[in-house]
Design an enzyme around this catalytic site. Structure first.
Site, PDB file in Angstrom:
ATOM      1  N   HIS A 156       0.766  -1.207  -0.098  1.00  0.00           N
ATOM      2  CA  HIS A 156      -0.070   0.177   0.439  1.00  0.00           C
ATOM      3  C   HIS A 156       0.294   1.502  -0.267  1.00  0.00           C
ATOM      4  O   HIS A 156       1.303   1.423   0.754  1.00  0.00           O
ATOM      5  CB  HIS A 156      -0.644  -0.253   1.414  1.00  0.00           C
ATOM      6  N   CYS A 157       0.575   2.504  -0.855  1.00  0.00           N
ATOM      7  CA  CYS A 157       1.768   3.038  -0.985  1.00  0.00           C
ATOM      8  C   CYS A 157       1.080   4.621  -0.474  1.00  0.00           C
ATOM      9  O   CYS A 157      -0.058   5.203  -1.350  1.00  0.00           O
ATOM     10  CB  CYS A 157       2.336   3.629  -2.818  1.00  0.00           C
ATOM     11  N   PRO A 158       0.754   4.958  -0.203  1.00  0.00           N
ATOM     12  CA  PRO A 158       0.257   6.290   0.311  1.00  0.00           C
ATOM     13  C   PRO A 158       0.306   7.754  -0.470  1.00  0.00           C
ATOM     14  O   PRO A 158      -0.325   8.696   0.135  1.00  0.00           O
ATOM     15  CB  PRO A 158       1.819   6.353   1.830  1.00  0.00           C
ATOM     16  N   ASN A 162      -3.546   4.581  -2.535  1.00  0.00           N
ATOM     17  CA  ASN A 162      -4.172   3.188  -2.959  1.00  0.00           C
ATOM     18  C   ASN A 162      -3.235   2.067  -2.756  1.00  0.00           C
ATOM     19  O   ASN A 162      -1.800   2.528  -2.300  1.00  0.00           O
ATOM     20  CB  ASN A 162      -3.994   3.172  -4.600  1.00  0.00           C
TER      21      ASN A 162
END
Length: 327
Positions: A156-158, A162
């Site tokens: 999960h990439c802030p 997403n």
């Protein structure tokens, strides 16, 4: 897995459905699947806004501090066009990575009707996620931020607010690539501009005062160097994951592959939606990430974490206690 008494397990259900109806929302109808995907996470939204602001700041410095005051018209037009094209593609890739469903498993499909519709063969297994009421496909993992199980979840990439998964990995790779390119381009232009200002009068090489010009250029240099290193590493790890057909989570867990690997150039074609073409670099192109199902893909898993066809039939026949899978 053996059917065991209730007191031996913490996570059990004792109703004819796999999850209690009041805790499990039925999967959405197909008519509602066309809605836009967006994660309402405060930290992720803030990171996404900061990303866009940093790109706009870089564009401001490149145009108004370095290119517009330049007396070389051709140099300004070529570099301005190149930088803004790459910046537009970077933001478009970020937009697609953020608003594309990464491969979420439908919520609330862990029901006896859905299990019956799978028509499982003897020996096949199914996984159940107690957090989002879903039957988990192979290689799916639950994301605590998205609150969904994501197919081929890498992380999960802030910064894109997403998950990076099966359906949006291409856009994330393009985002990291274009950010790295504009960072490198900005660093080169800053170097040339410093040389130009040292040779000429500082009051003539920028429309801003010399102290302001120096501060703006140093901040851009720091930003470009930081993001060049960060996005280059991310780009390399993502391409490596695609070529080895191993997600970041699977690599961290040292998970032995129980699937038929599609690695190398075939993995790149699958992730980018077809044979090599300019469409690979286009963030507006749609993907066709459907991989052919392996002939015999029966995942091997600990007996304490799976439900076999026999247990499903027993479960549908009477009220029993079933252990569920924990992430």
């Amino acid at each position: 897995m053996m059917i065991t008494p209730v007191h031996r397990f913490r996570d059990i259900e004792r109703t004819p459905e796999y999850l209690q109806p009041e805790k499990c929302v039925p999967p959405p109808s197909r008519a509602s699947l066309g809605t836009m995907w967006f994660i309402r996470d405060g930290c992720g939204i803030a990171c996404a806004v900061v990303t866009w602001m940093l790109v706009f700041y870089a564009d401001f410095v490149v145009l108004l501090v370095m290119l517009v005051p330049s007396r070389d018209y051709v140099y300004s037009v070529i570099n301005g066009t190149l930088f803004n094209t790459l910046a537009f593609l970077a933001l478009a890739s970020h937009f697609r990575a953020m608003l594309t469903d990464p491969g979420a498993v439908p919520k609330g499909n862990a029901t006896k009707e859905f299990i019956e519709s799978l028509q499982l063969k003897p020996g096949q297994v199914v996984y159940k996620c107690p957090k989002c009421c879903s039957i988990k496909p192979d290689r799916a993992h639950h994301c605590s931020v998205c609150k969904r199980c994501i197919r081929k979840m890498d992380h999960h990439c802030p910064w894109v607010n997403n998950c990076v998964g099966e359906n949006n990995q291409k856009y994330f790779v393009l985002f990291t690539m274009y950010i790295a390119l504009i960072s490198l381009h900005a660093l080169i232009m800053v170097g040339f501009h410093f040389l130009y200002c040292f040779e000429e009068d500082w009051t003539k090489c920028s429309s801003f005062s010399p102290p302001t010009t120096v501060i703006l250029l140093i901040l851009l240099c720091f930003e470009a160097l930081l993001f060049l290193i960060f996005t280059s590493v991310m780009f390399g790890t993502q391409v490596h994951s695609i070529c080895t057909d191993e997600t970041g989570i699977e690599r961290l867990k040292n998970q032995k592959p129980t699937w038929e690997k599609i690695s190398g150039w075939a993995g790149m074609k699958l992730a980018f939606g077809g044979a090599f073409s300019l469409g690979w670099f286009n963030p507006f192109s749609n993907l066709n990430c459907e991989s052919p199902a392996p002939a015999e893909a029966v995942p091997a898993a600990p007996e304490s974490e799976i439900m076999t066809q026999e247990e499903i039939e027993q479960f549908l026949a009477r009220d029993v206690a079933i252990q569920v899978l924990r992430e």
